[in-house]
Scaffold this active site. Sequence first.
Site, PDB file in Angstrom:
ATOM      1  N   SER A  22       3.965   2.204   8.534  1.00 23.34           N
ATOM      2  CA  SER A  22       3.780   1.233   7.469  1.00 23.34           C
ATOM      3  C   SER A  22       5.087   1.050   6.722  1.00 23.34           C
ATOM      4  O   SER A  22       5.719   2.026   6.326  1.00 23.34           O
ATOM      5  CB  SER A  22       2.711   1.704   6.494  1.00 23.34           C
ATOM      6  OG  SER A  22       1.455   1.331   6.973  1.00 23.34           O
TER       7      SER A  22
ATOM      8  N   ASP B  62       1.235  -7.685   2.416  1.00 30.33           N
ATOM      9  CA  ASP B  62       1.354  -6.249   2.124  1.00 30.33           C
ATOM     10  C   ASP B  62       2.822  -5.819   1.958  1.00 30.33           C
ATOM     11  O   ASP B  62       3.388  -5.150   2.822  1.00 30.33           O
ATOM     12  CB  ASP B  62       0.674  -5.456   3.245  1.00 30.33           C
ATOM     13  CG  ASP B  62       0.350  -4.029   2.834  1.00 30.33           C
ATOM     14  OD1 ASP B  62       0.901  -3.551   1.828  1.00 30.33           O
ATOM     15  OD2 ASP B  62      -0.456  -3.389   3.544  1.00 30.33           O
TER      16      ASP B  62
ATOM     17  N   HIS C 238       0.818  -1.212   0.000  1.00 28.60           N
ATOM     18  CA  HIS C 238       0.000   0.000   0.000  1.00 28.60           C
ATOM     19  C   HIS C 238       0.856   1.269   0.000  1.00 28.60           C
ATOM     20  O   HIS C 238       0.360   2.336  -0.330  1.00 28.60           O
ATOM     21  CB  HIS C 238      -1.065  -0.020   1.113  1.00 28.60           C
ATOM     22  CG  HIS C 238      -0.595   0.315   2.490  1.00 28.60           C
ATOM     23  ND1 HIS C 238      -0.326  -0.638   3.452  1.00 28.60           N
ATOM     24  CD2 HIS C 238      -0.367   1.508   3.090  1.00 28.60           C
ATOM     25  CE1 HIS C 238       0.043  -0.038   4.575  1.00 28.60           C
ATOM     26  NE2 HIS C 238       0.020   1.262   4.388  1.00 28.60           N
TER      27      HIS C 238
HETATM   28  N1  ARG Z   1      -4.837   0.430   7.506  1.00 30.69           N
HETATM   29  C1  ARG Z   1      -3.559   0.536   6.867  1.00 30.69           C
HETATM   30  C2  ARG Z   1      -3.035   1.977   6.972  1.00 30.69           C
HETATM   31  O1  ARG Z   1      -3.567   2.742   7.714  1.00 30.69           O
HETATM   32  C3  ARG Z   1      -3.599   0.032   5.461  1.00 30.69           C
HETATM   33  C4  ARG Z   1      -4.360   0.876   4.491  1.00 30.69           C
HETATM   34  C5  ARG Z   1      -4.349   0.385   3.079  1.00 30.69           C
HETATM   35  N2  ARG Z   1      -5.276  -0.716   2.819  1.00 30.69           N
HETATM   36  C6  ARG Z   1      -6.609  -0.586   2.538  1.00 30.69           C
HETATM   37  N3  ARG Z   1      -7.347  -1.658   2.357  1.00 30.69           N
HETATM   38  N4  ARG Z   1      -7.219   0.591   2.403  1.00 30.69           N
HETATM   39  O2  ARG Z   1      -2.455   2.602   6.140  1.00 30.69           O
HETATM   40  N1  GLU Z   2      -1.301   1.355   7.568  1.00 29.29           N
HETATM   41  C1  GLU Z   2      -0.726   2.427   8.347  1.00 29.29           C
HETATM   42  C2  GLU Z   2       0.311   3.228   7.550  1.00 29.29           C
HETATM   43  O1  GLU Z   2       0.165   3.391   6.363  1.00 29.29           O
HETATM   44  C3  GLU Z   2      -0.172   1.868   9.598  1.00 29.29           C
HETATM   45  C4  GLU Z   2      -1.304   1.525  10.444  1.00 29.29           C
HETATM   46  C5  GLU Z   2      -1.330   2.321  11.691  1.00 29.29           C
HETATM   47  O2  GLU Z   2      -0.686   1.854  12.644  1.00 29.29           O
HETATM   48  O3  GLU Z   2      -1.944   3.407  11.717  1.00 29.29           O
HETATM   49  O4  GLU Z   2       1.239   3.794   8.089  1.00 29.29           O
END
Ligand code: ARG
Ligand code: GLU
Length: 674
Positions: free
Chosen positions: A610, A205, A84
Amino acid sequence: MKKLLLTLVSLASALTVALADEGMWLPCLIGERVADMKAKGFELTAEDIYSINQASLKDAIVLFGRGCSGELVSAEGLLLTNHHCGYGQIQRHSSVEHDYLTNGFWAMSRAEELPNPGLTVSFLVRMEDVTERIAAGESSGAIVESAEEGGKYSASVESLYYGNKHYLFVYQVYRDVRLVAAPPSSIGKFGGDTDNWMWPRHTGDFSVFRIYADRNNQPADYSKDNVPYTPKRHFTISTQGAAEGDFTFVYGFPGTTREYVTSDFVDYTLNYSNPAKIHLRTLRLDVISEAQEKDVATRIMYASKHASIANAWKKWQGESLGLARRKTVEKKEAYEGRFVEWAKGTEYEGVVESLHAKYAELLPYAITRDYYNEAIYAIELIGLASPRTLAADNVESIYKDYLPAIDRSVAVKMLKEFGDNVSAEFVPQWYADRLAECGSVEAFVEWLFDTSRLTSAADIKAARAEQYDFESDPARAMRVAFDGLYREKIGPKYAALNREITALYKTYMRGQMAFEPERNFYPDANLTLRVAYGSVAGYEAADGVYHLPYTTLDGIIEKDNPEIYDYDIPQSLRDLYASKDYGRWGVALNGHHTIPVAFLAKNHTTGGNSGSPILNGRGELLGINFDRTWVSTMSDLDYDASICRNISVDIRYVLFVIDKIGGAGYLLDEMTIK
Ligand code: ARG
Ligand code: GLU
């Protein structure tokens, strides 16, 4: 009595143990934490984590782009981050003929690695406490300028502990970063928005990039003559995994936390901001999802928008649940009560009261600002009615993923919410007049979309040919009206009050440190390099429900369903599972011979982490951090070791996918795998 004392002592130590998982520590001060880390399984030294005299682990970590982390895994500049995090680059290289998002991308030679203009990675060269220099009157501009050594480095002075400390961060920024590999989205984004922020999780991921440098290993713009960058340090990869209870640490760039704010901020988040933003996004997502379900092309067009709207939407819901369950507002109020008592007659007297008062003043501006951002600017047409669109010669690409029919429905809902919730003084006159003329929000939106020439690329081009005056376009006029009112009545006031609040926090932060001299205060995250540590751990998800800390390929197969977009895995993965052709990556886990996929640990992380490496006690790579569980997300304001978990993809799954799905096993040859 003795017994009671003993109980109290063990209670107190249990409490410090529990609390110790909280924290995002500055690498240059990690020495202060090393005794605690060693007691929990860390086997290295502070100098191994951060040193300016010799290569250390920090030299294998980068800020990837502007909001993710990444880590070096070979002597030839090979870098891992999340799928991502590389999503934008993968998407940009994709076309109908080469759909790397869907099918994955595997460069089979260096020559096939794809350049990404604009993408940078930043290595931290050093960090330095410059609090005294600033106090002595040196300007941060001058400090930055001398640290940059005439353009060799990029530097910034950042405030920590609300201006009580200032640190200089010096980075070396590499500008030729090429895409090497990405799994198909059905692996890299497996579970999609359905599983996002959730456990059990089965997302692969990850994506792979390579840093290129000039002949002297220095940063350079893209050139075919550049050569792979030789890092000072790269991570050794451990294929041994980590069991529940084992020590881990996460080393990366967390974005924003606010652990030391008053109850006012938490109250605002929980009772005003989150509910409003969640409701507005629910309305938007409902419109988008409904259109997506009716039409495949629409589903693809709005996939990325849907994902990013849903990401924060889901996070806020988890955060609100956590804050309510933790009674964070009440806890903070009680703490503030004790602080106020203690502060009487000290230099901290009155600071909490002043913060309460300033937040009360801020409230109407903050709410209005939320409605501007989440309702008005959620109307895509308002975003499109920009000088950039008017000047663009590639209008087709700007409108590539835009459907006015969706936007009309969204606009009606957003403008109704705006009208119901924003006080008249913050409604632009232009809009109030048009609305009165039209008689209803529906009629206004119909007029807006029917009259505007900014709803499609074709119409813009036709209008250009007719010498149409775009400044008189209703969408443009609407944008100008809302921007204008925001700039006149909201933005400056909001910023000024926040400056006053920040100044008060400087005192309050110092006060909290004096009030609780035994507490270990770590600075709030601000996208500077940090170390978090904690053990691999499951958690009690609900009464009587314990979630194990590991998921496996078997769980992917259980979720696999060609009918459900988010759960439709590549046939090659089904085949590998059927033949149990796991090669060197198979292990016994959760009671079967399988591939480990994702795991949980207690590291305190947030957005920006991330792509961060998650490491064992010897500093070897166990996986790549990519998420937190839903019930953890209040940790940006209030961390709870009993439930907060970061989610990482297991490095063995990453290697398995590179090797067996990508057929890019040659990449493994340049890694150091133990
Ligand atoms: N929750 C993760 C973050 O905050 C992954 C986001 C990307 N994935 C998604 N299905 N939208 O960035
Ligand atoms: N998916 C999140 C990022 O892009 C990390 C998730 C979180 O701990 O907020 O950094």
